[in-house]
Write an enzyme that holds these catalytic residues in place. Structure first.
Site, PDB file in Angstrom:
ATOM      1  CB  SER A  85      -0.567  37.270  66.303  1.00 44.67           C
ATOM      2  OG  SER A  85      -0.493  37.225  64.897  1.00 44.67           O
ATOM      3  CE  LYS A 109      -1.652  32.389  67.000  1.00 43.27           C
ATOM      4  NZ  LYS A 109      -0.541  31.949  66.117  1.00 43.27           N
ATOM      5  CG  ASN A 146       1.194  33.434  69.450  1.00 41.07           C
ATOM      6  OD1 ASN A 146       0.347  32.641  69.057  1.00 41.07           O
ATOM      7  ND2 ASN A 146       1.533  34.512  68.762  1.00 41.07           N
ATOM      8  NE  ARG A 168      48.682  26.652  73.809  1.00 40.50           N
ATOM      9  CZ  ARG A 168      49.435  27.716  74.110  1.00 40.50           C
ATOM     10  NH1 ARG A 168      49.468  28.749  73.276  1.00 40.50           N
ATOM     11  NH2 ARG A 168      50.145  27.752  75.226  1.00 40.50           N
TER      12      ARG A 168
END
Length: 468
Positions: A290, A296, A298, A330
């Site tokens: 982080s 942290k 993650n 088309r």
């Protein structure tokens, strides 16, 4: 704005940026696929005596994407609505310098949609090879994970709440079940990617005229069959310029894979929450940190896989809407909108596959947390078994009496905090149910059903591929 400024490197798409599939689906890769289709067709025509024998070598010498300015082609594509038209002008000019006869052989009997559709199928085939390689790695790793934890008890959860005892091996096997089935769908799709070749309006008229004018030449279907073989694509029953099911079918297979990968990612995100703590993603330098909270770690792999799974359906809907809006011989506009949607699905599936393979191979399973969370559920986690085994013993001739008594014991335990085993012991006389038998009923290890057999069935169905 120059080419470098307008290039899409995926700054806003970390789910696929920098992956092998990103390179295989970029503008340079598409340009090369367009050139490869044109070159393969010139070779088929020359082999059939419909083009100068020197043409293939001349075209091959200038069929390198690096010789062309992709940014200029993209800008000039606005003039005709697709990049094939300006590419043909440049290709013919360069080929003419190699051999005067080469320019006339290029694109003979073909139309822009033939080249564009076929090149996208070729691009998809090349991308699917990379996607499937990663998917196979994930399948192998999930099979190993399931077998390794076949007897590792955990608590199952339904509608976010504790339900019954299970094993972590079965949870991993169910991830495998989805990923393996989706990978088989991708493999089937890869084998069925078809050549598109119908000429200006899908009648193959120009090619019919060219072959009829030369005695002894194979017919149009023989030539397109050779082209399909040369490109490694399936031979279609007929041109599919307004039947867009080859595109929607491929899109559906890609969506299925991202959904299966997303299911595993969702579970990892939930189970890696610190308060649950049953799983952790594999660590890698520079990943998961982080910018503001250094404590942290993650679960970025799962975050990005989940983002791919959430984004994919929107692109699939676009393919389906385009197919439904196809008009005349088309499609006007609906054909054009397919291109980015299909490329996005290939990229999202490619990014998800690469990250899933790493996640499955390196997933950390915290068995103490599994034990702790199962213990937190307490004996109530086998209440279904108690209702089936113990309640009938308490009926005493009155139907439903046992279920009522067990339900009251559960309610008492939940409201007072008194251990359920204690409450149940006081509810069930020992002459009806011994302490040993009651302990056996309350032990979650004895209520995992066919978990082991299910693991064996799933891992046998999707054995994966041994590491090289």
């Amino acid at each position: 704005m120059g080419a470098a400024e307008s290039a899409d490197y995926g700054l806003l798409a970390p789910a696929w940026a920098g992956t092998r599939v990103a390179a295989l689906t970029g503008d340079t890769a598409l340009l090369q696929a367009l050139l490869d289709v044109e070159l393969a067709w010139v070779r088929v025509l020359a082999d059939a005596g419909l083009a100068d024998p020197e043409a293939p070598a001349a075209v091959a010498a200038v069929s390198d994407a690096s010789l062309y300015d992709a940014a200029s082609l993209a800008e000039r594509a606005q003039g005709g609505g697709n990049p094939v038209i300006p590419l043909l002008a440049d290709l013919r000019k360069l080929a003419q310098a190699q051999s005067p006869a080469a320019a006339g052989a290029i694109h003979r009997g073909a139309t822009s949609q033939d080249i564009m559709d076929t090149a996208l199928m070729l691009l998809a085939r090349r991308a699917l090879e990379a996607i499937l390689a990663d998917a196979d790695r994930a399948v192998t790793a999930l099979g190993d994970l399931a077998r390794r934890h076949a007897r590792t008890l955990c608590v199952a959860r339904t509608l976010t709440q504790h339900s019954l005892p299970s094993t972590f091996g079965l949870r991993a096997a169910q991830w495998l079940h989805g990923v393996g089935q989706a990978a088989e769908g991708l493999r089937t799709a890869a084998l069925g990617l078809p050549l598109q070749w119908g000429g200006a309006s899908g009648t193959m008229a120009a090619l019919t005229t060219a072959t009829a004018a030369r005695s002894g030449t194979d017919g149009p279907f023989d030539l397109t069959s050779r082209l399909a073989v040369a490109l490694g694509l399936a031979e279609p029953v007929a041109p599919w310029q307004t039947n867009r099911l080859p595109v929607t079918g491929l899109g559906a297979a890609l969506q299925d894979f991202t959904a299966a990968a997303g299911k595993m990612a969702n579970d990892v995100l939930l189970l890696s929450r610190p308060e649950i703590g049953e799983l952790s993603e594999p660590r890698a330098a520079g990943r998961g940190g982080s910018s503001a909270m250094p404590q942290k770690q993650n679960p970025v792999l799962s975050v990005l896989i989940r983002s791919a799974a959430l984004a994919a359906p929107g692109h699939g809907v676009q393919l389906q809407a385009a197919a439904a809006a196809a008009d005349d011989e088309r499609p006007s506009g609906s054909w054009h909108v397919e291109w980015q949607a299909l490329r996005s699905l290939l990229r999202l599936a490619g990014g998800a596959a690469a990250k899933l393979a790493e996640l499955a191979a390196g997933l950390q399973v915290h068995t103490r947390a599994l034990e702790r969370n199962l213990a937190a559920a307490g004996p109530l986690v086998v209440s279904e078994k108690i209702m089936a085994v113990v309640a009938p013993l308490l009926d005493d001739g009155v139907a439903g009496r046992g279920k009522k008594l067990v339900s009251e014991a559960v309610a008492h335990s939940l409201s007072t905090g008194e251990p359920f085993a204690t409450v149940l012991r006081s509810t069930v006389p020992e002459d009806i149910l011994s302490d040993d038998r009651l302990a056996d009923i309350l032990d979650p290890v004895n209520y995992v059903g066919e978990a082991a057999a299910l693991i064996e069935r799933i891992t046998a169905a999707y054995p994966g591929k041994p590491s090289a």
